[in-house]
Design an enzyme around this catalytic site. Sequence first.
Site, short mmCIF file in Angstrom:
data_model
loop_
_atom_site.label_atom_id
_atom_site.label_comp_id
_atom_site.label_asym_id
_atom_site.label_seq_id
_atom_site.Cartn_x
_atom_site.Cartn_y
_atom_site.Cartn_z
CD GLU A 101 37.88 43.34 61.03
OE1 GLU A 101 36.74 43.77 61.22
OE2 GLU A 101 38.13 42.37 60.32
NE ARG A 144 34.00 48.48 58.86
CZ ARG A 144 33.47 47.30 58.71
NH1 ARG A 144 32.18 47.20 58.44
NH2 ARG A 144 34.21 46.23 58.80
CG HIS A 156 34.45 48.58 54.16
ND1 HIS A 156 35.77 48.84 53.90
CD2 HIS A 156 34.44 47.53 55.02
CE1 HIS A 156 36.53 47.99 54.57
NE2 HIS A 156 35.74 47.18 55.27
NE ARG A 175 28.12 45.71 60.14
CZ ARG A 175 29.28 45.21 59.73
NH1 ARG A 175 30.10 44.63 60.59
NH2 ARG A 175 29.62 45.28 58.46
CG HIS A 234 30.53 47.10 54.09
ND1 HIS A 234 30.93 46.06 53.28
CD2 HIS A 234 30.81 46.70 55.37
CE1 HIS A 234 31.42 45.08 54.03
NE2 HIS A 234 31.34 45.44 55.29
C1 SIN Z 1 35.91 43.74 56.41
O1 SIN Z 1 36.55 42.71 56.28
O2 SIN Z 1 36.45 44.84 56.43
C2 SIN Z 1 34.43 43.66 56.53
C3 SIN Z 1 34.05 43.06 57.81
C4 SIN Z 1 32.78 43.66 58.31
O3 SIN Z 1 32.01 44.23 57.54
O4 SIN Z 1 32.55 43.63 59.51
#
Ligand code: SIN
Length: 552
Positions: A130, A292, A246, A388, A353
């Site tokens: 990610e 993010r 997010h 985060r 988020h």
């Molecule tokens: C997501 O699936 O994008 C959220 C996961 C997270 O907040 O770390």
Amino acid sequence: MFPPAAPRHLVQFNPKQVLHAFTDVLVLGGGIAGLRAALAVPSSQRVLVISKEKVEISNSAWAQGGIAGVLSPEDSFQDHVTDTLIAGDGLCDESVVRMVVEEAPRQISDLIRMGVKFDHHNGHLALTTEGGHSHARIVHALGDATGHEVMRGMIASARGAPNIEIKDRTFTLDLLTHEGRCVGVLVATPREERLAIWAKATVLASGGAARIYRETTNSQVATGDGMAAAYRAGALLRDMEFMQFHPTLLYVAGSSRSLISEALRGEGAYLRDKDGTRFMLEEDPRAERATRDIVARAIMRAMARTRHSCVYLDLSHLDSEKVRGRFPAIGRACAEFGLDLTKDLIPVRPGAHYTIGGVCVDRQGRTSIPGLYAAGEVSSTGLHGANRLASNSLIEGLVYGMICGEAAGREAAGRADTFQVPPLIDEAHRETGPELDLQDILNSLRSLMGRAAGIEREGSEMAEALEQLRFWCSYVLRREFTQREGWELSNLLTIGSLMIGSAQVRQESRGTHFRRDFPKRDDTRWLRRITCRPGGDITADVQPLTPEKTSA
Ligand code: SIN
């Protein structure tokens, strides 16, 4: 003073007029951190878990992406530490980062032992990546419903433990303190009775406060009740200016703003603006896999540039069978609006988020109030710094949940079995007045937070917002409500005041906190954390963090 002086408790309280219960360890919150804490308490101690809704309903259960941990030989603890520090933009506590990263694989193994079924590929745990991760290190379950599967396993384990009792649909009104120590909690039961639960040690794991924004991925329970209760009880709160947005919430008018997991971009999805341009290529060398804070701000700029209310996720270049198999729940959410995840452009925009700030804890999970521990989103451990890293939240909940549960168990074991109900009483006068339209105030608060404490902030707007908040607090916080709607509103007004008050103090831009009037990161002045103290003082720590501890 933020917020203006308010009564110590949400409701009047006299021990002679409420029901009583006793336990060794009390856990407030039934998400991942709360249940991990409960499961870490030795079986000789009685544990009572309080959940605001049915225990199945929590932000943890909604988590899609997964849990980060170093599980492949190509990866290393140092790389996970470095990625976390880079995302945290200079404010992480490196010793906490290292501790959590090194503990992560063991926590994932424990979940597997509890019966959690993570996805596999060729006989091994399937790992994905990610934003901000330099390696594939995220385990996931049911494709894109990791939280659901993890919580299924943990709830089953907790229900199977003879020393753990779960009380659901029970609202935490206030922490009870006596001579400076947390001695339990006052709750409202499902039958609307007041119950004082007296405990030898208490773990707060009640989650975050992102429902304070209109556009949010959070479930309806995330109204900052535990954070506000801890603040009223005198606990220090920290990092409240950092709310993580997010980048991708499904943006279809009339739909709930469901999360579209970052894992889509991890697996190769593109972000396009209204004109089809892949704008992240110009924004960051990591393009869609930047952290993010960077992606969310780039999306806001793309929306402003194209004068359009969203941008689009594009997966049409990816193997459609793989996309369907990997993201079944997100595919279904899109299909409800006639959108095919494998072919169509999916409209998305950022939303609140994750509450990075919270109740200040040390490495043992201790808050500033003796007898009170905190874990998970309600806490501020120093792991996340100013932003985060994706999929570092469930792992923080597991690690600190375990630490707090073990410590609370030890503390309870060392305390006497006989307990005298302390002479606690709150019969302070509460104001009365015309009936308030609480939903109207809540809607106004949520709009205000989006305008004044959204992805971009500015001093003059925040000053006006604080005036507005002061006004609302002046008549809402002095009332006594008999229903959850009023208690939640009071808590959100308290937390909103602390968030904007802290954001006003930090005169720089860093991580999730971007100020138009101070657009640069300023390490000379702001390599410090901001603490909210009882009585309304919000100040930057005098002692700056040392650069070696924060640089990547
Ligand atoms: C997501 O699936 O994008 C959220 C996961 C997270 O907040 O770390």
